[in-house]
Scaffold this motif. Structure first.
Motif, short mmCIF file in Angstrom:
data_model
loop_
_atom_site.label_atom_id
_atom_site.label_comp_id
_atom_site.label_asym_id
_atom_site.label_seq_id
_atom_site.Cartn_x
_atom_site.Cartn_y
_atom_site.Cartn_z
N ILE A 4 0.87 -1.19 0.00
CA ILE A 4 0.00 0.00 0.00
C ILE A 4 0.90 1.23 0.00
N GLU A 5 0.63 2.18 -0.89
CA GLU A 5 1.45 3.38 -1.04
C GLU A 5 0.63 4.64 -0.82
N VAL A 6 1.25 5.70 -0.29
CA VAL A 6 0.60 7.00 -0.13
C VAL A 6 0.23 7.51 -1.52
N GLY A 7 -0.99 8.03 -1.64
CA GLY A 7 -1.48 8.55 -2.92
C GLY A 7 -2.25 7.52 -3.72
N GLU A 8 -2.17 6.27 -3.32
CA GLU A 8 -2.89 5.20 -4.02
C GLU A 8 -4.40 5.37 -3.81
N ILE A 9 -5.16 5.14 -4.86
CA ILE A 9 -6.62 5.21 -4.78
C ILE A 9 -7.15 3.78 -4.84
N ILE A 10 -7.99 3.46 -3.87
CA ILE A 10 -8.53 2.11 -3.72
C ILE A 10 -10.06 2.19 -3.74
N THR A 11 -10.69 1.26 -4.42
CA THR A 11 -12.15 1.20 -4.44
C THR A 11 -12.62 0.19 -3.41
N GLU A 23 -8.47 7.44 -0.84
CA GLU A 23 -7.06 7.70 -1.15
C GLU A 23 -6.24 7.48 0.10
N VAL A 24 -5.11 6.83 -0.06
CA VAL A 24 -4.20 6.59 1.07
C VAL A 24 -3.44 7.89 1.34
N LEU A 25 -3.63 8.45 2.53
CA LEU A 25 -3.01 9.71 2.91
C LEU A 25 -1.71 9.51 3.67
N GLY A 26 -1.57 8.36 4.29
CA GLY A 26 -0.36 8.07 5.04
C GLY A 26 -0.31 6.61 5.43
N VAL A 27 0.87 6.10 5.61
CA VAL A 27 1.08 4.72 6.04
C VAL A 27 2.10 4.75 7.17
N MET A 28 1.86 3.95 8.21
CA MET A 28 2.74 3.98 9.36
C MET A 28 2.82 2.59 9.99
N ALA A 37 -3.82 5.71 6.89
CA ALA A 37 -4.80 6.78 7.06
C ALA A 37 -5.38 7.03 5.68
N VAL A 38 -6.71 7.02 5.57
CA VAL A 38 -7.36 7.18 4.27
C VAL A 38 -8.48 8.19 4.36
N GLY A 39 -8.84 8.74 3.20
CA GLY A 39 -9.97 9.66 3.11
C GLY A 39 -10.70 9.42 1.81
#
Length: 89
Positions: A4-11, A23-28, A37-39
């Motif tokens: 999973i990468e930041v900026g990736e868009i997932i349905t 959209e993936v906003l952050g990964v930790m 973290a997604v929005g």
């Protein structure tokens, strides 16, 4: 599945079998577990100056996203992402 990468868009499939793009906003990595973290894409790309809802999901071993059901785990993840965002400012 790829990492999973930041900026990736997932349905995702919503409650009523309705597709929603996030959209993936952050990964930790927190205590050996991966979180994202997604929005909602619609909110992020909207032209209005409104706060967006951010959700935290666990990234499973097979790179699938799952809901964090444990309140204590959710609070820990939320605090870690909040601390990281304050450090970036």
């Amino acid at each position: 599945m790829e990492k999973i990468e930041v900026g990736e868009i997932i349905t995702l499939l919503g409650e009523n079998d309705e597709e929603q793009e996030i959209e993936v906003l952050g990964v930790m990595n927190i205590e050996g577990a991966e979180y994202a973290a997604v929005g909602f894409v619609e909110e992020i790309q909207g032209e209005e100056d409104v706060d967006i809802d951010v959700f935290f999901l666990r990234v499973d071993e097979d790179e699938e996203l799952s809901i964090i059901e444990d309140d204590e785990e959710f609070e820990k993840v939320s605090a870690a992402f909040e601390a990281a965002s304050i450090e970036e400012d």
